[in-house]
Each structure stands twice: as structure tokens, then as C-alpha cells.
Design an enzyme around this catalytic site. Sequence first.
Site, short mmCIF file in Angstrom:
data_model
loop_
_atom_site.label_atom_id
_atom_site.label_comp_id
_atom_site.label_asym_id
_atom_site.label_seq_id
_atom_site.Cartn_x
_atom_site.Cartn_y
_atom_site.Cartn_z
N GLY A 40 0.87 -1.17 0.00
CA GLY A 40 0.00 0.00 0.00
C GLY A 40 0.90 1.21 0.00
O GLY A 40 1.79 1.32 -0.83
N GLU A 41 0.74 2.04 1.01
CA GLU A 41 1.59 3.23 1.12
C GLU A 41 2.13 3.25 2.54
O GLU A 41 1.37 3.40 3.50
CB GLU A 41 0.74 4.46 0.79
CG GLU A 41 1.51 5.55 0.07
CD GLU A 41 2.52 6.21 0.98
OE1 GLU A 41 3.68 6.42 0.56
OE2 GLU A 41 2.15 6.50 2.13
N SER A 42 3.43 3.09 2.67
CA SER A 42 4.00 2.84 4.00
C SER A 42 3.84 4.03 4.95
O SER A 42 3.67 3.83 6.15
CB SER A 42 5.47 2.44 3.88
OG SER A 42 6.22 3.44 3.21
N CYS A 61 6.08 -5.38 0.38
CA CYS A 61 6.21 -4.05 -0.22
C CYS A 61 6.12 -2.95 0.84
O CYS A 61 7.02 -2.85 1.67
CB CYS A 61 5.20 -3.91 -1.36
SG CYS A 61 5.72 -2.68 -2.55
N ARG A 106 12.92 3.30 -0.63
CA ARG A 106 11.56 3.33 -1.20
C ARG A 106 11.60 3.70 -2.68
O ARG A 106 12.46 4.43 -3.12
CB ARG A 106 10.71 4.35 -0.44
CG ARG A 106 10.36 3.89 0.95
CD ARG A 106 9.54 4.94 1.67
NE ARG A 106 8.29 5.22 0.98
CZ ARG A 106 7.42 6.15 1.38
NH1 ARG A 106 7.67 6.88 2.44
NH2 ARG A 106 6.31 6.34 0.71
N ILE A 162 5.47 -3.30 -7.66
CA ILE A 162 4.71 -2.07 -7.91
C ILE A 162 5.29 -0.94 -7.06
O ILE A 162 5.15 -0.97 -5.82
CB ILE A 162 3.21 -2.26 -7.57
CG1 ILE A 162 2.63 -3.45 -8.34
CG2 ILE A 162 2.43 -0.98 -7.89
CD1 ILE A 162 1.26 -3.89 -7.85
N ARG A 163 5.92 0.02 -7.71
CA ARG A 163 6.61 1.10 -6.98
C ARG A 163 7.32 0.53 -5.74
O ARG A 163 7.13 1.00 -4.61
CB ARG A 163 5.62 2.19 -6.58
CG ARG A 163 5.28 3.09 -7.76
CD ARG A 163 4.38 4.25 -7.36
NE ARG A 163 3.01 3.79 -7.16
CZ ARG A 163 2.17 3.50 -8.15
NH1 ARG A 163 2.54 3.63 -9.38
NH2 ARG A 163 0.96 3.09 -7.90
N HIS A 203 4.89 -8.55 -4.47
CA HIS A 203 3.51 -8.84 -4.01
C HIS A 203 3.08 -10.27 -4.32
O HIS A 203 2.35 -10.50 -5.29
CB HIS A 203 2.54 -7.90 -4.73
CG HIS A 203 2.58 -6.49 -4.28
ND1 HIS A 203 1.82 -6.00 -3.25
CD2 HIS A 203 3.31 -5.45 -4.72
CE1 HIS A 203 2.07 -4.72 -3.08
NE2 HIS A 203 2.97 -4.35 -3.96
N GLU A 210 0.80 -11.89 -3.16
CA GLU A 210 -0.66 -12.04 -3.08
C GLU A 210 -1.34 -11.69 -4.39
O GLU A 210 -2.54 -11.86 -4.53
CB GLU A 210 -1.21 -11.17 -1.93
CG GLU A 210 -1.22 -9.67 -2.17
CD GLU A 210 0.15 -9.01 -2.07
OE1 GLU A 210 1.18 -9.71 -1.99
OE2 GLU A 210 0.20 -7.77 -2.11
N1 GLN Z 1 5.73 2.90 -2.81
C1 GLN Z 1 5.07 2.42 -1.62
C2 GLN Z 1 5.75 2.94 -0.36
O1 GLN Z 1 6.83 3.45 -0.44
C3 GLN Z 1 5.02 0.92 -1.59
C4 GLN Z 1 4.25 0.41 -2.79
C5 GLN Z 1 3.59 -0.91 -2.57
O2 GLN Z 1 3.33 -1.35 -1.45
N2 GLN Z 1 3.23 -1.53 -3.67
O3 GLN Z 1 5.21 2.85 0.67
#
Ligand code: GLN
Length: 194
Positions: free
Chosen positions: A46-48, A77, A103, A137-138, A175, A177
Amino acid sequence: MKIGVLALQGDFAEHLAVLRRLGVEAVEVRLPGELDGLDGLIIPGGESTTIGKLAMAYGLMEPLRAFGKEKPVWGTCAGAIFLSKDARRDQPLLGLMDITVQRNAFGRQVDSFEVGLDIPALARVSKKNPPFYAVFIRAPLIESVDAPGAETLAKLDDGAIVAAQQGRLLATSFHPELNDDDRFHQYFLTLVDG
Ligand code: GLN
């Protein structure tokens, strides 16, 4: 066996689906009391920064740290970032794993990609152990694995570390999942069982 998935933000539903497909009792965790009685915990992508801020707001930081000192925890992630002790910027981190992460390490052009990874540790759950098709993903990179008891589980061809384990703690940049290969979840469950 009962596994929790931290459900503050991100793709927790996909982890719950894999666990249930494997026949494991799986529950969402949003409040400290919901950690009681769990045998392991997954922290999703997600977004940390958001996950960290929400964990602070819900009073989850110390309960999560205490849980991770006793029981298996796996961060995927953003979850891996949240588990780390250093993300090279100021954001709430659990600091449970002695890894330093970078990140969004892959830049714009390669925001997302998929690659087959050799993960020798998965031989524990799959004899033939074909490459694991990993979705990034990112994604963060694991810059360094900084404790004697911590090990690298997977690398990209250029040597970048994308999965690590420290005792019962797991971190993956990718990921597992998001495809229908459940081997990484099965591997995590062996840590819970053992
Ligand atoms: N870019 C997100 C972060 O730095 C992580 C991306 C992800 O969980 N797919 O938190």
C-alpha cells in the site's frame, strides 16, 4: 492456526483471499486487541507512510512491536518498509527487522514490472521449485540486511535484494498475493507452524 492481516490501508483483501484459499482462518486487524490469539501477521502493500500514520493513530505501534518479537510477521512491499529499521526518511517504522530499505527504488519508467525469481528457500514447500513470478509495484529495494541472523532470500539479476528473512520475520519487495502462486504464503505458514 489463525493469521491476521493488518487492514489499515493497502491490499489486505488479496492476502486474506490467499490465506482462505489455503484453508487458513484469516482475520482483519485494525485495533490492538485484534492481535490477541493470532499465530502470525501479514502487513500488506500500500503506502508505507499512510500505514505508519494510521498505526500511530490506532495505538498499534507498540502492540505490533511486541507481537513481532514473539510471532511470525511478514511485510510485503509497503509492509516490508514498515517492518524495517531504516527507510532513509522520517516516517513511522516498526524497526523489527534489521534491514535498510530504499523506497520507490526503480524510478518512473519501471514503476511496475514482473520477473521470475529463483527463491531457493521455497524448496521447503515445493520440491520442483520453479521460478516465482514476482509482481513489483513502486517497490522498495532492500539495500542491506544488517544482522548476523538475517538472510537474503531473493535477488534480482543485478544483485538487488528483494526478499529477506530474520528468524520468524519476512520481508518481500514484491507482491506474492497478486498472482495465483501461493508458495510464498505457504512458506510463511511454515514459519508459523515451526
Ligand atoms: N511505494 C510504496 C511505499 O513506499 C510501496 C508500494 C507498494 O506497497 N506496492 O510505501
